[in-house]
Design an enzyme around this catalytic site. Structure first.
Site, PDB file in Angstrom:
ATOM      1  CE  LYS A   1      -4.323  -1.962   1.441  1.00 28.29           C
ATOM      2  NZ  LYS A   1      -5.375  -2.125   2.444  1.00 28.29           N
TER       3      LYS A   1
ATOM      4  NE  ARG B   1      -7.466  -8.351   0.546  1.00 25.90           N
ATOM      5  CZ  ARG B   1      -6.987  -7.617  -0.446  1.00 25.90           C
ATOM      6  NH1 ARG B   1      -5.981  -6.814  -0.243  1.00 25.90           N
ATOM      7  NH2 ARG B   1      -7.526  -7.693  -1.643  1.00 25.90           N
TER       8      ARG B   1
HETATM    9  C1  PT1 Z   1      -7.942  -4.575   3.072  1.00 25.91           C
HETATM   10  C2  PT1 Z   1      -8.168  -4.592   1.668  1.00 25.91           C
HETATM   11  C3  PT1 Z   1      -9.242  -5.381   1.177  1.00 25.91           C
HETATM   12  N1  PT1 Z   1      -7.419  -3.873   0.800  1.00 25.91           N
HETATM   13  C4  PT1 Z   1      -9.735  -6.060   3.369  1.00 25.91           C
HETATM   14  N2  PT1 Z   1     -10.000  -6.115   2.056  1.00 25.91           N
HETATM   15  C5  PT1 Z   1      -7.717  -3.898  -0.526  1.00 25.91           C
HETATM   16  N3  PT1 Z   1     -10.513  -6.779   4.233  1.00 25.91           N
HETATM   17  C6  PT1 Z   1      -8.778  -4.697  -0.986  1.00 25.91           C
HETATM   18  C7  PT1 Z   1      -3.021   2.197  -1.071  1.00 25.91           C
HETATM   19  O1  PT1 Z   1      -3.069   3.031  -0.158  1.00 25.91           O
HETATM   20  O2  PT1 Z   1      -6.975  -3.860   3.602  1.00 25.91           O
HETATM   21  N4  PT1 Z   1      -8.723  -5.306   3.879  1.00 25.91           N
HETATM   22  N5  PT1 Z   1      -9.513  -5.416  -0.138  1.00 25.91           N
HETATM   23  C8  PT1 Z   1      -6.901  -3.071  -1.464  1.00 25.91           C
HETATM   24  N6  PT1 Z   1      -7.185  -1.680  -1.298  1.00 25.91           N
HETATM   25  C9  PT1 Z   1      -6.190  -0.697  -1.283  1.00 25.91           C
HETATM   26  C10 PT1 Z   1      -6.336   0.439  -0.494  1.00 25.91           C
HETATM   27  C11 PT1 Z   1      -5.039  -0.881  -2.035  1.00 25.91           C
HETATM   28  C12 PT1 Z   1      -5.313   1.379  -0.418  1.00 25.91           C
HETATM   29  C13 PT1 Z   1      -4.018   0.066  -1.979  1.00 25.91           C
HETATM   30  C14 PT1 Z   1      -4.144   1.196  -1.168  1.00 25.91           C
HETATM   31  O3  PT1 Z   1      -2.099   2.103  -1.880  1.00 25.91           O
END
Ligand code: PT1
Length: 275
Positions: A222, A256
């Site tokens: 992230k 995850r």
């Molecule tokens: C998470 C999650 C998810 N993240 C759960 N499900 C993502 N339960 C998808 C960035 O800041 O943390 N928990 N499903 C992916 N989402 C992101 C959000 C990907 C922020 C990247 C960022 O780069």
């Protein structure tokens, strides 16, 4: 916190942290192989992650990265159902990453046993769909929606506010008939949070253990790790393993991640030290 997670016919011990491998089913704009190619690629990737030691797989057809747009129910179903059907016999529980009740129902019918909802079952009908499905649920905190959530994240006390939100959602889910051993909570790293908010949540992750559910942390690759290290997405593997280990140390019981093998190794060192 319950000592095991019940999903479908699986009873997973939570004594040691579990690794949830990420399987994205989104169109690959660099190939002209079409839908079947994208699904086959996702299935191969999922099987690879199981070989690396994934304890479960999270299959998602709608991106929730900052700035991402939503996709239609029909498109999301076309993406995830063939992959869930093909991975149903892979030996580990499958989670479906969706906010849509129809996708929840169809995915569980196709073999998924965890519903991972970044909006914590707040869509109309989502609570009923989840309860009727018999699946375990992951309730995540998000401020705003993916397209705009990073525009102006704002909190008084982020840890208190996220905890209070999750407590309300856990109560709603329990009222709908889902028992604690099927409930996962997640502070939602990167979902409407600045770096300082994300770090406060990581530092105080143990406070979420008091919610009567197991804690999931998703930090892999992230942008918060990019802010800390100055690295682009493709170079955040090492930082991701470090973040996963810190989350485990602070009470997360499901991690995850994209990099399953590396995360498993890091957790093995930690488990050995703990004895
Ligand atoms: C998470 C999650 C998810 N993240 C759960 N499900 C993502 N339960 C998808 C960035 O800041 O943390 N928990 N499903 C992916 N989402 C992101 C959000 C990907 C922020 C990247 C960022 O780069």
């Amino acid at each position: 916190m319950a000592s095991q997670l019940v999903c479908g016919s699986y009873h997973l011990s939570l004594e040691l942290p579990l690794v949830m491998g990420i399987v994205n089913v989104t169109p690959n704009s660099f190939s002209d192989g079409g839908r079947h190619f994208d699904a086959a690629r996702a299935v191969m990737h999922g099987r690879q992650l199981v070989e690396e030691g994934a304890d479960m797989l999270d299959v998602g057809g709608e991106s929730s990265r900052p700035g991402a747009h939503s996709v239609s129910t029909e498109e999301e179903l076309r993406r995830v159902l063939p992959v869930i059907e093909a991975l149903a016999d892979c030996g580990v529980p499958l989670s479906v990453d969706t906010v849509k009740p129809e996708v929840m129902r169809r995915a569980v019918a196709a073999g998924a046993s965890v519903i991972n909802d970044i909006s914590a079952l707040r869509a109309p009908e989502a609570l009923v769909a989840a309860a009727e499905s018999g699946a375990a649920v992951c309730l995540m905190h998000m401020q705003g929606e993916p397209r705009t959530m990073q525009t102006a994240p704002s909190y008084g006390d982020v840890v208190k506010e996220v905890r209070a939100f999750l407590a309300v959602r856990v109560a709603a889910v329990q009222k709908a008939g889902i028992p604690g051993e099927r409930i996962i909570v997640d502070p939602g790293f990167g979902f409407g949070k600045r770096l300082a908010h994300n770090l406060a949540l990581l530092r105080h992750l143990d406070t979420f253990r008091g919610l009567g559910a197991c804690v999931l942390a998703g930090l892999s690759r992230k942008s918060m790790l990019g802010e800390i290290t100055g690295r682009k997405v493709s170079e955040r593997g090492t930082a991701s393993v470090a973040a996963a280990l810190l989350a485990a140390q602070n009470g997360a019981r499901i991690l995850r991640v994209h990099d399953v093998a590396a995360t498993k190794d890091a957790l093995a060192v930690w488990a050995a030290m703990e004895g």
